[in-house]
Design an enzyme around this catalytic site. Structure first.
Site, mmCIF file in Angstrom:
data_model
loop_
_atom_site.group_PDB
_atom_site.id
_atom_site.type_symbol
_atom_site.label_atom_id
_atom_site.label_comp_id
_atom_site.label_asym_id
_atom_site.label_seq_id
_atom_site.Cartn_x
_atom_site.Cartn_y
_atom_site.Cartn_z
ATOM 1 N N GLN A 59 -94.489 -0.201 67.501
ATOM 2 C CA GLN A 59 -93.634 0.369 68.554
ATOM 3 C C GLN A 59 -92.150 0.036 68.472
ATOM 4 O O GLN A 59 -91.301 0.914 68.683
ATOM 5 C CB GLN A 59 -94.158 -0.070 69.939
ATOM 6 C CG GLN A 59 -93.405 0.573 71.071
ATOM 7 C CD GLN A 59 -93.827 0.155 72.462
ATOM 8 O OE1 GLN A 59 -93.103 0.365 73.412
ATOM 9 N NE2 GLN A 59 -94.993 -0.432 72.610
ATOM 10 N N GLU A 67 -95.436 -7.174 71.707
ATOM 11 C CA GLU A 67 -94.771 -6.992 73.000
ATOM 12 C C GLU A 67 -94.881 -8.196 73.953
ATOM 13 O O GLU A 67 -93.884 -8.764 74.375
ATOM 14 C CB GLU A 67 -95.360 -5.739 73.672
ATOM 15 C CG GLU A 67 -94.959 -5.508 75.108
ATOM 16 C CD GLU A 67 -93.499 -5.129 75.261
ATOM 17 O OE1 GLU A 67 -93.027 -4.275 74.507
ATOM 18 O OE2 GLU A 67 -92.821 -5.699 76.138
ATOM 19 N N ASP A 103 -90.813 -4.417 72.896
ATOM 20 C CA ASP A 103 -90.832 -3.471 71.781
ATOM 21 C C ASP A 103 -89.729 -2.424 71.923
ATOM 22 O O ASP A 103 -88.787 -2.377 71.143
ATOM 23 C CB ASP A 103 -92.188 -2.753 71.734
ATOM 24 C CG ASP A 103 -93.249 -3.611 71.089
ATOM 25 O OD1 ASP A 103 -92.899 -4.511 70.322
ATOM 26 O OD2 ASP A 103 -94.434 -3.388 71.355
ATOM 27 N N GLY A 110 -80.445 -9.418 93.395
ATOM 28 C CA GLY A 110 -78.991 -9.355 93.455
ATOM 29 C C GLY A 110 -78.532 -9.713 94.862
ATOM 30 O O GLY A 110 -79.260 -10.304 95.653
ATOM 31 N N GLY A 111 -77.333 -9.333 95.177
ATOM 32 C CA GLY A 111 -76.809 -9.636 96.497
ATOM 33 C C GLY A 111 -77.288 -8.655 97.564
ATOM 34 O O GLY A 111 -76.892 -8.751 98.727
HETATM 35 N N1 CAO Z 1 -96.814 0.047 50.636
HETATM 36 C C1 CAO Z 1 -97.352 -1.145 50.298
HETATM 37 N N2 CAO Z 1 -97.424 -2.177 51.153
HETATM 38 C C2 CAO Z 1 -96.945 -1.982 52.378
HETATM 39 C C3 CAO Z 1 -96.358 -0.789 52.805
HETATM 40 C C4 CAO Z 1 -96.317 0.268 51.858
HETATM 41 N N3 CAO Z 1 -95.770 1.457 52.160
HETATM 42 N N4 CAO Z 1 -95.977 -0.899 54.088
HETATM 43 C C5 CAO Z 1 -96.305 -2.165 54.463
HETATM 44 N N5 CAO Z 1 -96.876 -2.821 53.439
HETATM 45 C C6 CAO Z 1 -97.373 -4.181 53.434
HETATM 46 C C7 CAO Z 1 -96.307 -5.189 53.686
HETATM 47 O O1 CAO Z 1 -95.533 -5.372 52.535
HETATM 48 C C8 CAO Z 1 -97.122 -6.407 54.081
HETATM 49 O O2 CAO Z 1 -97.615 -7.008 52.902
HETATM 50 P P1 CAO Z 1 -97.603 -8.609 52.666
HETATM 51 O O3 CAO Z 1 -98.127 -9.242 53.907
HETATM 52 O O4 CAO Z 1 -98.524 -8.748 51.489
HETATM 53 O O5 CAO Z 1 -96.225 -9.009 52.375
HETATM 54 C C9 CAO Z 1 -98.337 -5.785 54.765
HETATM 55 O O6 CAO Z 1 -98.263 -4.372 54.498
HETATM 56 C C10 CAO Z 1 -98.478 -5.959 56.256
HETATM 57 O O7 CAO Z 1 -97.247 -5.891 56.922
HETATM 58 P P2 CAO Z 1 -97.068 -6.669 58.296
HETATM 59 O O8 CAO Z 1 -97.401 -8.118 58.087
HETATM 60 O O9 CAO Z 1 -95.749 -6.372 58.850
HETATM 61 O O10 CAO Z 1 -98.190 -5.972 59.220
HETATM 62 P P3 CAO Z 1 -99.247 -6.635 60.215
HETATM 63 O O11 CAO Z 1 -100.057 -5.507 60.728
HETATM 64 O O12 CAO Z 1 -99.988 -7.758 59.608
HETATM 65 O O13 CAO Z 1 -98.348 -7.244 61.403
HETATM 66 C C11 CAO Z 1 -96.737 -7.116 63.200
HETATM 67 C C12 CAO Z 1 -97.852 -6.398 62.405
HETATM 68 C C13 CAO Z 1 -96.136 -6.116 64.155
HETATM 69 C C14 CAO Z 1 -97.334 -8.300 63.979
HETATM 70 C C15 CAO Z 1 -95.659 -7.633 62.226
HETATM 71 O O14 CAO Z 1 -95.235 -6.567 61.412
HETATM 72 C C16 CAO Z 1 -94.466 -8.248 62.909
HETATM 73 O O15 CAO Z 1 -94.513 -9.381 63.421
HETATM 74 N N6 CAO Z 1 -93.323 -7.539 62.912
HETATM 75 C C17 CAO Z 1 -92.077 -8.026 63.444
HETATM 76 C C18 CAO Z 1 -92.078 -8.044 64.935
HETATM 77 C C19 CAO Z 1 -92.353 -6.675 65.531
HETATM 78 O O16 CAO Z 1 -91.709 -5.692 65.258
HETATM 79 N N7 CAO Z 1 -93.315 -6.672 66.431
HETATM 80 C C20 CAO Z 1 -93.513 -5.505 67.282
HETATM 81 C C21 CAO Z 1 -94.631 -4.694 66.900
HETATM 82 S S1 CAO Z 1 -94.889 -3.522 68.170
HETATM 83 O O17 CAO Z 1 -95.750 -4.364 69.297
#
Ligand code: CAO
Length: 415
Positions: free
Chosen positions: A17, A139, A168, A247-248
């Site tokens: 998001q 979030e 988000d 607020g006020g």
């Molecule tokens: N091709 C190949 N690999 C890809 C890719 C693509 N097109 N797109 C993503 N990937 C890979 C990434 O490189 C990553 O690989 P590694 O872990 O091996 O380096 C993997 O996919 C997973 O990415 P991620 O760790 O970001 O995804 P997740 O689902 O495990 O975590 C989230 C999700 C949101 C917790 C994490 O991305 C995060 O903390 N983001 C920052 C904070 C944020 O934006 N949070 C809000 C999310 S909305 O509530």
């Protein structure tokens, strides 16, 4: 009509998001947003909270309008080559991967600068540098760590998260501003730069008034506009203030006619000082206009909750819309508690394009929230979200890939 961000090309590596909120806004302003997703799976939200089997969820469609979708495995060498080309041809890269993911993919800030020194690289992370820098964040984690949860809810209850997605979508909004600011600076310097927003910081920015109150509390030991005053105890941290307006201008949520059966038969009522006389007349308490216990804002502070109780006796005799009509005639600030059902049906929001009906090839019609930021010279039209990989061929051809090269990428499972 031209669009404000015509000619700006965004390489959109965002998911879930926070990041998609940002790139959707940029797309509404006219940027060409190319969303890069993994072949076969795509953004995880495509499959989350589905209301129709095998159809992109509303979660996905409502955050990815006006974008193009490209599938690309950026961990395979041929995928990295395509990404190199995309980086060279885009103005902005936006990502909200977990900390370090872009570096692990081989696309460090230094590498991106080598490929395209004009590129703005924009990132959302849960936390900035510090003890939690490496944490994944969603979030509600941001709401809790940014000061929102500890200051939301009632004093005698636990911390509460809010339905507004300030962690988000709030962070996405901050990032969008950072990106256009960096693009503006690039006009003069010719250089890109890094733009980072931590979700904790964005939430704290939105909770600024609570940090204000923390310092007031430390100085004076009391928060006179909070419902705890004068009878409750104050601790050493800003307490939860229920529905106080903070607020006020003291405010509270009051029952309206029908509250026994309708969970949203309520109105927010603000006892703004300049219209105190009008409030007293409307609720039949004219004697309060001159009574020294009620005549001034300071005199009213210790008895706010009982004042709201008396006003509520009046609001309970009116529906929230009847009360609105009466109070607005006297410029008394108030607001109906609108349900999502009421908002979805609200004609004026349809007229302004804030609530929009969109046609989708596999879903049919659905409602979404359009661009809330209205520019007179860059009007936003909401276009449906892309299907997974819908624009892969189109974008690769724009990057001068031949049909044979595209077929080879497909055969290797890169796209
Ligand atoms: N091709 C190949 N690999 C890809 C890719 C693509 N097109 N797109 C993503 N990937 C890979 C990434 O490189 C990553 O690989 P590694 O872990 O091996 O380096 C993997 O996919 C997973 O990415 P991620 O760790 O970001 O995804 P997740 O689902 O495990 O975590 C989230 C999700 C949101 C917790 C994490 O991305 C995060 O903390 N983001 C920052 C904070 C944020 O934006 N949070 C809000 C999310 S909305 O509530």
């Amino acid at each position: 009509m031209s669009k404000a961000l015509d000619g700006v090309r965004i390489l959109d590596f965002t998911h879930v998001q926070s990041g998609p909120t940002c790139t959707q806004l940029l797309a509404w302003f006219g940027a060409d947003v190319i969303k890069v997703e993994r072949a076969g799976e795509g953004d995880a939200t495509r499959g989350q909270l589905r209301d129709i089997p095998d159809v992109d969820s509303l979660y996905f469609t409502m955050l990815n309008h006006n974008k193009r979708s490209v599938t690309l495995n950026t961990k395979k060498p041929m995928g990295k080559e395509v990404l190199n080309t995309l980086i060279k041809q885009c103005d902005v890269l936006v990502e909200n991967f977990a900390p370090g993911a872009l570096d692990r993919m081989g696309f460090t800030w230094e590498r991106i600068q080598e490929l395209n020194p004009r590129m703005v690289v924009a990132s959302i992370k849960g936390f900035g540098p510090g003890p939690y820098a490496d944490c994944k964040v969603y979030e509600n984690v941001a709401q809790c760590a940014g000061g929102s949860a500890s200051t939301t809810g009632f004093d005698d209850g636990p911390p509460v998260v809010t339905g507004a997605q300030i962690g988000d979508s709030g962070t996405g909004l901050h990032l969008a501003l950072g990106i256009v600011t960096a693009l503006y600076q690039r006009v003069g310097t010719g250089r890109g730069q890094r733009v980072t927003v931590a979700m904790q910081d964005a939430v704290l920015n939105l909770c600024r008034v609570k940090l204000r109150d923390q310092q007031r509390l430390e100085r004076t030991g009391v928060m006179k506009e909070y419902p705890q005053y004068p009878d409750g105890k104050f601790g050493d941290a800003v307490p939860r203030a229920g529905n106080a307006s903070g607020g006020g201008q003291p405010g509270w949520i009051l029952k309206c006619k029908g509250w026994e059966n309708d969970p949203n038969a309520y109105i927010y009522f603000i006892t703004q000082a300049p219209v105190w006389g009008a409030i007293c007349k409307v609720i039949g308490k004219e004697e309060w206009i001159t009574d020294p216990d009620y005549a001034t804002p300071v005199a009213r502070l210790p008895r706010l909750m009982s004042i709201f109780g008396t006003i509520e006796e009046w609001t309970k005799t009116k529906t929230k819309f009847e009360a609105m009509d009466i109070l607005n005639k006297f410029d008394i600030p108030c607001g109906p508690i609108l349900s999502m059902k009421e908002i979805a049906a609200e004609e004026s929001l349809r007229q302004t394009g804030t609530v929009v009906e969109v046609e989708h090839p596999t879903r049919g019609k659905y409602l979404t929230v359009g661009n809330p930021i209205k520019l007179s010279d860059s009007v936003s039209e909401v276009k449906r979200s892309p299907l997974l990989g819908e624009h892969t061929n189109e974008v690769l051809r724009q990057l001068n890939y031949s049909d044979d090269q595209i077929a080879a990428l497909r055969a290797e499972g890169v796209i």
